[in-house]
Design a protein around this motif. Structure first.
Motif, PDB file in Angstrom:
ATOM      1  N   SER A 163       1.791 -54.680  72.487  1.00 15.97           N
ATOM      2  CA  SER A 163       2.983 -53.869  73.048  1.00 15.97           C
ATOM      3  C   SER A 163       2.582 -52.465  73.067  1.00 15.97           C
ATOM      4  O   SER A 163       1.432 -51.975  72.975  1.00 15.97           O
ATOM      5  N   ALA A 164       3.560 -51.602  73.334  1.00 17.32           N
ATOM      6  CA  ALA A 164       3.582 -50.217  73.334  1.00 17.32           C
ATOM      7  C   ALA A 164       4.772 -49.606  72.715  1.00 17.32           C
ATOM      8  O   ALA A 164       5.971 -50.065  72.535  1.00 17.32           O
ATOM      9  N   SER A 165       4.543 -48.469  72.271  1.00 19.37           N
ATOM     10  CA  SER A 165       5.499 -47.591  71.438  1.00 19.37           C
ATOM     11  C   SER A 165       6.820 -47.485  72.102  1.00 19.37           C
ATOM     12  O   SER A 165       8.031 -47.405  71.736  1.00 19.37           O
ATOM     13  N   CYS A 166       6.745 -47.244  73.702  1.00 18.95           N
ATOM     14  CA  CYS A 166       7.890 -47.081  74.504  1.00 18.95           C
ATOM     15  C   CYS A 166       7.574 -47.216  75.918  1.00 18.95           C
ATOM     16  O   CYS A 166       6.409 -47.473  76.406  1.00 18.95           O
ATOM     17  N   GLY A 167       8.564 -47.218  76.801  1.00 21.12           N
ATOM     18  CA  GLY A 167       8.324 -47.336  78.021  1.00 21.12           C
ATOM     19  C   GLY A 167       9.208 -46.335  78.844  1.00 21.12           C
ATOM     20  O   GLY A 167      10.094 -45.575  78.108  1.00 21.12           O
ATOM     21  N   LEU A 197       0.244 -49.892  71.371  1.00 22.91           N
ATOM     22  CA  LEU A 197      -0.011 -48.779  71.949  1.00 22.91           C
ATOM     23  C   LEU A 197       0.644 -47.772  71.860  1.00 22.91           C
ATOM     24  O   LEU A 197       1.840 -47.843  72.197  1.00 22.91           O
ATOM     25  N   GLN A 198       0.225 -46.660  70.931  1.00 18.95           N
ATOM     26  CA  GLN A 198       0.941 -45.333  70.762  1.00 18.95           C
ATOM     27  C   GLN A 198       1.109 -44.465  71.962  1.00 18.95           C
ATOM     28  O   GLN A 198       0.068 -44.029  72.701  1.00 18.95           O
ATOM     29  N   ARG A 199       2.219 -44.192  72.454  1.00 18.13           N
ATOM     30  CA  ARG A 199       2.538 -43.210  73.655  1.00 18.13           C
ATOM     31  C   ARG A 199       3.096 -42.049  73.003  1.00 18.13           C
ATOM     32  O   ARG A 199       3.702 -42.207  72.248  1.00 18.13           O
ATOM     33  N   PRO A 200       2.752 -40.936  73.629  1.00 19.53           N
ATOM     34  CA  PRO A 200       3.010 -39.624  73.101  1.00 19.53           C
ATOM     35  C   PRO A 200       4.510 -39.330  73.281  1.00 19.53           C
ATOM     36  O   PRO A 200       5.213 -38.547  72.600  1.00 19.53           O
TER      37      PRO A 200
END
Length: 629
Positions: A163-167, A197-200
């Protein structure tokens, strides 16, 4: 390839020869000696004795052929203001590294991995990494609510979730990790690890069973390609918008690879070094087939776009992308073009860009109304090509096969059945219907390579859902007709055919009439319950940007227009001008939700809705009982 008629006839009369020849476009570890195994009919299997690796065909073979420095994937994200380009060699290395990380977490051949991510390159990397090691990926559209994600986790039983931290949806940042945590809490099956996956834009707080993407990859031994049986599953993709347990459409490795590689030449006319821009999401079948797998199998450059057609920052983003990356074929949904047309009805923004490399515009996902076709055709002066297919089929059933032989376009029709697809139109008892008569659209078995061989762990439901209505045929669930020239007209889902006082009427035909009005940007017709006639149609239209027409005048004109085009039998006396229509994030109009609200049901807002406020705005209009007539 010869003429369309020659190729189509060969595909139906000698499918074994036809598809074995097509299979030569794929690199095999063990080449198949036969194409079709029907011993377990109605469960048909393609290339049963073949072995291959899909990731090798998508990446490694292009590097080995000396094209490692060619761009493979471009990530263009106007919502974050970032752009990244991956060559084939760089993308192969990224995929091999993440495949090594999955291997280190215990993921192997046949294990499932759920991918719950936004439109970032790592989503494609994760998909290809699973294919590299023989694991089965199941991409769940990013932003699905926890209950929907939970039932998919329970059905696929993944070892790992990626997954990712955000969309990012427009200007909204949507944290994914809380949604994922809640889904795992709701699910009976618990994945062993989650890679995030960390997104800024919004970093996530990681728990004891979570791994940061970069940390997972660091130190992992790059994984090689694991050959698997052609009949092994490549992925599971759950159908959306259904109630109850979702249906897990299975895609096999061999048949899908052969069909997609063949379709890139025959249908989309895209080859090595050329660029394809498919404006969809990797969570949907179009994203699987023509953002990730199809273009890479062909050695083309694919664009993964994070954003919407309008509002990021304007309605010219698709033109910018097409010009900047010298796109040859663009593929999106009619809804996207209706949105662009609504904001820029004269097409002034398109004129600002050099679109000389754009050869084709392909549209699919819902019915292409003739007015949108006309607008796009006149604006771009290139072939605008409708194509009709489904999550279940994996690639188009009906299209204009420009890579074989371009056919004259008939607005409202996606043109002809593609080779391998034996399309028929039948009546309620399965009887063939004459040309021009609407009925159920079916496909004679066996389905060609690339189509679903079954549902995940549910053969009985596969038969009940698709094969039981008409013996020997796959039920598409769509209705329409084939005209005297062989053109297929898909008028809507079977449940979009309404019964008005004993007359079966297609809401698609009414929508076609409404869309032809010069002030209408997009429209929708639904059938609602009526005490006297059983059902009556109600129309909803959105006017073009800048239209200053009085709404009541336009509504009256539209009622008259349908009467002139279809006749009084249509009984469409209620048309409402509304500010917007409710849609899923993939652009499909939520007709079922609208029908439920109009019939007085307490319809919950679906988790797939793009903007919940649109439904709330429409509720009073849908529920009013003072309809004309």
């Amino acid at each position: 390839m010869g003429t369309y008629e020659d190729v189509f006839r060969a595909s139906l009369e000698a499918p074994e020869t036809f598809w074995l020849k097509a299979a030569q476009g794929v690199d095999w570890e063990v080449a198949p000696s036969r194409a079709l195994d029907s011993t377990g009919a109605p469960f048909h299997r393609w290339f049963p004795d073949g072995r291959l690796n899909v990731c090798f065909n998508a990446l490694d073979r292009h590097v080995e052929a000396g094209r490692g420095e060619q761009p493979a994937l471009v990530h263009d994200s106007p919502v974050t203001g970032t752009r990244r380009t991956y060559t084939y060699a760089a993308l192969r290395d990224e995929v091999a590294a993440f495949a090594g990380a999955l291997t280190r977490l215990g993921v192997g051949h046949g294990d499932r991995v759920v991918i719950y991510m936004p439109m970032v390159p790592e989503a494609a990397v994760a998909m290809l990494a699973c294919a590299r090691i023989g694991a089965v990926h199941s991409v769940v559209f990013g932003g699905f609510a926890p209950p929907e994600l939970a039932v998919r986790i329970d059905d696929a039983t993944p070892k790992v979730v990626v997954s990712a931290s955000c969309g990012i949806e427009g200007k909204r940042v949507i944290p994914y990790k809380p949604l994922l945590d809640r889904a795992i809490e709701l699910a009976a099956h618990k994945p062993e690890k989650c890679v995030v996956l960390q997104r800024p834009q919004a970093e996530a707080e990681l728990g004891p069973d979570d791994l940061d993407w970069n940390e997972a990859v660091a130190g992992a031994e790059p994984a090689g390609c694991v050959p698997v049986a052609a009949t092994d599953p490549l992925y599971i993709l759950y159908t959306s918008g259904t109630t109850g347990k979702p249906k897990g459409v299975v895609r096999d490795c061999g048949g899908y690879t052969v069909a997609l590689r063949w379709s890139m030449d025959a249908v989309y006319d895209v080859g090595p070094g050329e660029t394809m821009f498919t404006a969809s999401d990797v969570g949907w079948v179009v994203g699987h087939s023509y953002i990730v797998y199809g273009p890479l199998l062909a050695g083309a450059t694919t664009i993964l776009y994070e954003g919407k057609p309008v509002g990021t920052p304007d309605a010219g983003q698709f033109w910018r992308v097409a010009a900047e990356y010298r796109v040859k074929s663009m593929f999106t949904a009619p809804t996207a073009f209706r949105a662009i047309r609504k904001q820029d009805p004269e097409g002034a923004l398109a004129a600002q860009y050099d679109l000389s490399h754009l050869r084709y515009l392909f549209l699919a996902g819902e019915r292409l109304d003739p007015e949108t076709y006309r607008w796009a055709s006149e604006l771009l002066d290139i072939p605008v090509i409708d194509n009709w297919w489904q999550t279940e089929t994996g690639w188009p059933i009906v299209a204009n096969p420009v890579g074989i032989e371009a056919a004259p376009v008939k607005p409202g029709s996606p043109t002809f059945p593609l080779p391998g697809w034996d399309v028929r139109v039948v009546g309620p008892s399965g009887q063939p219907l004459p040309a021009g008569t609407d009925g159920a659209i079916v496909v004679k078995l066996p389905l060609p390579p690339g189509a679903l061989p079954t549902l995940w762990n549910d053969d009985a439901r596969y038969v009940a859902s698709y094969l039981s209505a008409f013996d020997g045929y796959y039920l598409t669930g769509d209705s329409g007709h084939i005209d005297e020239d062989g053109y297929v007209f898909v008028m809507g889902r079977t449940d979009d055919v309404i019964n008005v006082a004993g007359h079966r009427l297609s809401t698609g035909s009414m929508e076609e009439a409404l869309a032809s009005h010069p002030d209408v940007a997009e429209c929708c017709v639904i059938g609602v319950a009526d005490a006297l006639k059983g059902q009556v149609p109600r129309g909803f239209v959105v006017l073009k940007a800048g239209s200053e027409r009085d709404a009541e005048e336009v509504e009256a004109e539209l009622v008259q227009l349908v009467r002139e085009r279809i006749g009084a039998v249509a009984s469409l006396k209620d048309v409402a001008v509304v500010p917007a229509l409710p849609k899923t994030r993939s652009g499909k109009i939520l007709r079922k939700t609208m029908r439920g609200i109009a019939d007085g049901q307490e319809e919950p807002i679906p988790s797939t809705v793009d903007d919940p406020s649109v439904i709330e705005t429409l509720r009073p209009v849908l529920r009013r009982t003072d309809q004309p007539g």
